[in-house]
Design a protein around this motif. Structure first.
Motif, mmCIF file in Angstrom:
data_model
loop_
_atom_site.group_PDB
_atom_site.id
_atom_site.type_symbol
_atom_site.label_atom_id
_atom_site.label_comp_id
_atom_site.label_asym_id
_atom_site.label_seq_id
_atom_site.Cartn_x
_atom_site.Cartn_y
_atom_site.Cartn_z
ATOM 1 N N ILE A 7 -5.604 41.233 29.837
ATOM 2 C CA ILE A 7 -7.141 41.886 29.739
ATOM 3 C C ILE A 7 -7.528 41.842 27.622
ATOM 4 O O ILE A 7 -7.001 41.761 27.234
ATOM 5 N N LEU A 8 -9.032 41.238 28.423
ATOM 6 C CA LEU A 8 -9.519 41.624 26.410
ATOM 7 C C LEU A 8 -10.761 42.228 26.138
ATOM 8 O O LEU A 8 -11.236 42.546 27.670
ATOM 9 N N ILE A 9 -10.535 42.842 25.228
ATOM 10 C CA ILE A 9 -11.763 44.154 24.613
ATOM 11 C C ILE A 9 -11.875 43.032 23.490
ATOM 12 O O ILE A 9 -11.493 43.176 22.322
ATOM 13 N N THR A 10 -12.797 43.172 23.268
ATOM 14 C CA THR A 10 -13.864 42.821 22.253
ATOM 15 C C THR A 10 -15.132 43.070 21.366
ATOM 16 O O THR A 10 -15.671 43.952 21.927
ATOM 17 N N TYR A 11 -15.654 42.331 20.712
ATOM 18 C CA TYR A 11 -16.245 44.049 19.635
ATOM 19 C C TYR A 11 -16.625 42.870 18.485
ATOM 20 O O TYR A 11 -16.755 41.242 18.365
ATOM 21 N N ARG A 63 -11.430 33.269 13.203
ATOM 22 C CA ARG A 63 -11.503 32.492 12.299
ATOM 23 C C ARG A 63 -10.676 31.705 11.912
ATOM 24 O O ARG A 63 -9.602 31.637 12.959
ATOM 25 N N SER A 64 -10.444 30.533 10.886
ATOM 26 C CA SER A 64 -9.596 29.076 11.139
ATOM 27 C C SER A 64 -7.802 30.220 11.366
ATOM 28 O O SER A 64 -6.908 29.940 12.191
ATOM 29 N N ASN A 65 -8.023 31.445 10.515
ATOM 30 C CA ASN A 65 -6.855 32.090 10.449
ATOM 31 C C ASN A 65 -6.338 33.218 11.044
ATOM 32 O O ASN A 65 -6.217 34.191 11.091
ATOM 33 N N VAL A 66 -7.771 33.698 11.973
ATOM 34 C CA VAL A 66 -8.175 34.732 12.778
ATOM 35 C C VAL A 66 -8.349 34.580 13.831
ATOM 36 O O VAL A 66 -9.973 33.954 14.492
ATOM 37 N N PRO A 67 -7.390 35.828 15.374
ATOM 38 C CA PRO A 67 -7.661 35.627 16.725
ATOM 39 C C PRO A 67 -9.206 35.250 16.798
ATOM 40 O O PRO A 67 -9.371 37.048 16.357
ATOM 41 N N GLY A 68 -10.333 35.682 18.045
ATOM 42 C CA GLY A 68 -11.567 35.646 18.384
ATOM 43 C C GLY A 68 -11.516 34.752 19.341
ATOM 44 O O GLY A 68 -11.149 34.272 19.718
ATOM 45 N N VAL A 69 -12.861 35.441 20.563
ATOM 46 C CA VAL A 69 -12.276 35.120 21.894
ATOM 47 C C VAL A 69 -12.999 33.601 21.305
ATOM 48 O O VAL A 69 -12.195 32.916 22.415
ATOM 49 N N TYR A 70 -14.080 33.102 20.795
ATOM 50 C CA TYR A 70 -14.166 32.071 20.787
ATOM 51 C C TYR A 70 -13.386 30.645 20.359
ATOM 52 O O TYR A 70 -13.021 29.754 20.689
ATOM 53 N N ARG A 71 -12.650 31.537 19.050
ATOM 54 C CA ARG A 71 -12.058 30.861 18.883
ATOM 55 C C ARG A 71 -10.586 30.364 19.842
ATOM 56 O O ARG A 71 -10.001 29.113 19.689
ATOM 57 N N ASP A 72 -10.007 31.436 19.968
ATOM 58 C CA ASP A 72 -8.570 31.113 21.279
ATOM 59 C C ASP A 72 -9.432 29.529 22.419
ATOM 60 O O ASP A 72 -8.627 29.383 22.606
ATOM 61 N N THR A 73 -10.517 30.130 22.559
ATOM 62 C CA THR A 73 -11.269 29.520 23.549
ATOM 63 C C THR A 73 -10.761 27.781 23.599
ATOM 64 O O THR A 73 -10.712 27.262 23.978
ATOM 65 N N CYS A 74 -11.660 28.007 22.027
ATOM 66 C CA CYS A 74 -11.766 26.497 21.468
ATOM 67 C C CYS A 74 -10.429 25.972 21.975
ATOM 68 O O CYS A 74 -9.544 24.937 21.969
ATOM 69 N N TYR A 88 -22.390 36.301 26.540
ATOM 70 C CA TYR A 88 -22.380 36.861 28.351
ATOM 71 C C TYR A 88 -21.520 35.805 28.776
ATOM 72 O O TYR A 88 -20.872 35.807 29.820
ATOM 73 N N GLN A 89 -22.425 34.180 28.536
ATOM 74 C CA GLN A 89 -21.951 33.895 29.550
ATOM 75 C C GLN A 89 -20.766 33.079 28.935
ATOM 76 O O GLN A 89 -19.995 32.582 30.770
ATOM 77 N N MET A 90 -20.710 32.956 27.852
ATOM 78 C CA MET A 90 -19.274 32.435 27.938
ATOM 79 C C MET A 90 -17.837 33.691 28.484
ATOM 80 O O MET A 90 -16.350 32.887 29.404
ATOM 81 N N CYS A 91 -18.505 34.394 28.502
ATOM 82 C CA CYS A 91 -17.113 35.790 29.082
ATOM 83 C C CYS A 91 -17.636 35.527 29.886
ATOM 84 O O CYS A 91 -15.806 35.692 31.235
ATOM 85 N N PHE A 92 -18.223 34.988 31.033
ATOM 86 C CA PHE A 92 -18.586 34.973 32.478
ATOM 87 C C PHE A 92 -17.934 33.563 32.687
ATOM 88 O O PHE A 92 -16.943 33.955 34.247
#
Length: 677
Positions: free
Chosen positions: A227-231, A269-280, A333-337
């Motif tokens: 489950i992901l909740i993002t902001y 960020r490079s040292n902080v988790p994030g949806v984009y960072r985790d996906t990369c 949104y397209q990445m989330c899709f």
């Protein structure tokens, strides 16, 4: 997790009974989830939990009986935590587990702990068995516990002192109103739909709370699901995690498994988790931070678009919840899709936004634009296409704003649109004003027409009984920077002397360039009074908690979005550019952070004088807003974006709420009308 309508088939039309399907869901000590297929709760009937067992095998029916017994035991334990529902250390009503087994072969089962029904008539008899009558306060308490609203009460600070200062007493009484779901919020929070959902509402309508509750419930229902909740606002992580934890503890009595529940900033960020960072990282591609793309017109949109177009990510999450949806680019949104599992019309993507709170000048976009087109040329996400048969809507509008006082919300809207000077943005039409909780009093809403709207108390029901000598709103000009800081420090000291805690006070700087100077000077002034501060812009490269116990919060508008406080003190209001949408939206966001009092300070200037004049005019006309409809072709129009069927449903709900308020009818009175028909 679908909350049903009240029933008139089993109970008399006059009975005050609520039915739930698939609810409540609880977790036992071994981590197994147990739920009731049907739960009935009424003033005179106690709580009945029904498990429907269609098996012919006695062993399977007994397993269902053990499951509903566990659900009943956990529900009873939750109820027993409330002294209001106990007498002589026992619950004043019964929580009765029932198994409905119409297909069972062999003799009737009777184990003494669970009631068994082998026919509809027997099931109806058990459901109609009377119990201890409950008064309105006890009924509200039971409903708050069943639906999880009771968990929200834990967000407030407990005060045992019966001799509270009037300021503190007024705020504690207000919190008791704010932290309670209304019917619309409950419906959205408890309704489970297989497919995408959109939730929209003004600031303070409970969108973040609803998303957090949905995350907790989804985790209880399937502990192994991702489950992901993002902001968007980095300072939101702390409050979202606290909300999920409270809801999860309430129903499951343990903390969530954060390995499966990810609370993530959208970028990271490079040292902080994030949806984009985790996906990369999962996809094995290079992560790009802000410094890499800061020259781009839309930095975050560009990195998400680059990822989606070059390397669409593999599905990873079972449920994705997006808060502050108005701030995200289409490519996010397209990445989330792609990150969401399942066929496109069954992807569990739930996004919430406030179209009046965007400080980045982005127009409201429909799902077809947000998610783009699929390989077959059809929209990836279409709410109309994905609406399950028999479901009313998957596009929810929350009209009641509990966070803000009515006078402050009306002021914020008037200032945000610029109606008393030169409008810089406007709602699309009269129906859109109604969507956001206003009644249309007069006007055709055509170019040049004079229009009047009014915010009814029913849509801003939180009322602060502020002491007579403590104004709800105060706007004052200072002679210079130092005087302005002293004015702010004096107000902070006044509210703390009145019994509020330092962390219930938020200072927002509207002057981005001077924010550090404001906060440095204010911190020094308050330190001399032994009042510490939490300056969240000190470290721009982390996600600090927005609220630290015992410390006054100092923030810019951008970090304050999505957060709230008992008192909001706005500094640098003379820096607001009243001729721009961005400047107006910054005022709106700052004003709507307060649950209670609002203070607006700035250095004396022509801009601040204009601001004072607008505030005075808006307050004089409140709770109405009067304006001349501008030429919409020259403005940023905030689009309504409701499909016709959904619009009719919203209109019907608005009229029903109005009728209930005017005729003093309860939800059960309305339900009985439909039942009789």
């Amino acid at each position: 997790m679908v909350k049903s309508l009240r029933s008139g088939n089993v109970y008399p039309a006059s009975a005050n009974v609520i039915l739930y399907t698939g609810w409540p869901q609880v977790r036992d000590y071994d981590g197994r989830t147990h739920s009731s297929d049907l739960t009935a709760f009424g003033d005179d009937y106690g709580i009945k939990l029904v498990k429907i067992s269609l098996s012919t095998n006695a062993g399977e029916v007994r397993r269902d009986a053990q499951s509903i017994l566990q659900a009943a035991a956990t529900t009873e334990a939750l109820m027993s935590k409330s002294l209001l529902l106990k007498r002589r250390r026992k619950l004043i009503f019964e929580v009765i587990p029932i198994v409905y087994a119409p297909n069972l072969d062999g003799p009737r089962i009777d184990d003494g702990e669970v009631e068994f029904a082998d026919s509809e008539s027997e099931l109806f008899r058990l459901l109609k068995t009377s119990d201890q009558s409950l008064d309105p306060a006890q009924r509200d308490e039971v409903q708050a516990i069943i639906e999880g609203a009771k968990a929200l009460g834990q967000l407030a600070d407990a005060d045992d002192d019966d001799e509270l200062h009037p300021i503190a007493r007024a705020y504690r009484d207000l919190e008791a109103i704010i932290y309670n779901f209304d019917a619309s919020q409950r419906s959205v929070a408890l309704t489970g739909i297989q497919g995408p959902q959109r939730i929209r509402g003004l600031a303070g309508t409970g969108k973040t709370v609803i998303l957090a509750m949905k995350a907790a419930l989804a985790h209880i229902e399937n502990p192994n699901a991702k489950i992901l909740i993002t902001y968007y606002t980095r300072s939101l992580r702390d409050i979202i995690e606290r909300l999920i934890t409270r809801f999860h503890r309430h129903f499951a009595e343990v903390d969530p498994n954060w390995e499966n529940v990810h609370v993530r900033h959208s970028w990271g960020r490079s040292n902080v988790p994030g949806v984009y960072r985790d996906t990369c990282i999962r996809e094995g591609i290079a992560f790009r931070n802000f410094g890499d793309v800061k020259t781009k017109r839309d930095p975050f949109g560009s990195v998400c678009r680059e990822l989606v177009e070059a390397h669409p990510p593999a599905p990873f999450y079972d449920v994705i919840l997006v808060d502050e949806g108005q701030d995200f680019p289409d490519s996010f949104y397209q990445m989330c899709f792609f990150l969401a599992k399942g066929p496109r019309d069954q992807k569990q993507i739930i996004w919430a936004y406030d179209e009046l709170q965007n400080v980045f000048d982005v127009k409201v976009r429909e799902p077809e634009q947000l998610f783009g087109d699929d390989r077959d040329g059809a929209p990836r996400i279409s709410l109309a296409r994905s609406l399950p048969p028999g479901t009313d809507t998957n596009d929810f509008v929350l009209q009641r704003a509990y966070r803000n006082q009515r006078e402050i919300l009306v002021l914020a809207h008037a200032m945000g649109f610029g109606v008393y000077k030169a409008p810089v943005q406007m709602l699309e039409n009269a129906k859109h004003w109604e969507d956001v909780g206003y009644d249309v009093i007069a006007g055709p809403f055509t170019t040049g027409s004079v229009n009047v709207v009014e915010r009814p108390l029913v849509n801003s029901p939180s009322t602060l009984a502020t002491p007579a000598d403590v104004g709800l709103i105060d706007i004052r000009a200072a002679d210079d920077f130092g005087s302005e800081v002293e004015m702010a420090a004096h107000e902070i000291q006044r509210f703390i002397d009145g019994g509020l805690h330092p962390h219930e006070i938020l200072v927002v700087s509207l002057d981005d360039k001077a924010a550090r100077s404001y906060f440095s000077a204010l911190s020094k002034t308050l330190a001399a009074c032994d009042i510490p501060c939490n300056n969240i812009i000190n470290d721009p490269y982390s996600e600090p908690p927005f609220r630290l116990d015992g410390k006054v919060t100092l923030s810019t508008v951008y970090r304050a979005k999505g957060n709230e406080a008992a008192v909001v003190i706005v500094l640098g209001a003379d820096a607001a550019v009243l001729e721009t949408r961005t400047g107006r939206n910054k005022l709106f966001v700052a004003f709507t952070r307060t649950k209670g009092w609002l203070r607006i300070f700035g250095v004396r200037s022509r801009t601040f004088a204009a601001l004072e004049a607008e505030v005075a005019k808006a307050r004089a006309k409140s709770p109405r807003i009067e304006f001349t409809m501008p030429d919409m072709t020259n403005l940023n129009t905030i689009q309504r974006g409701l499909e016709e069927k959904h619009a009719r449903i919203i209109e019907a709900r608005r009229r029903m709420d109005r009728m209930k308020d005017e005729l003093s009818l309860s939800d059960d009175d309305i339900a009985s009308l439909f039942t009789e028909e």
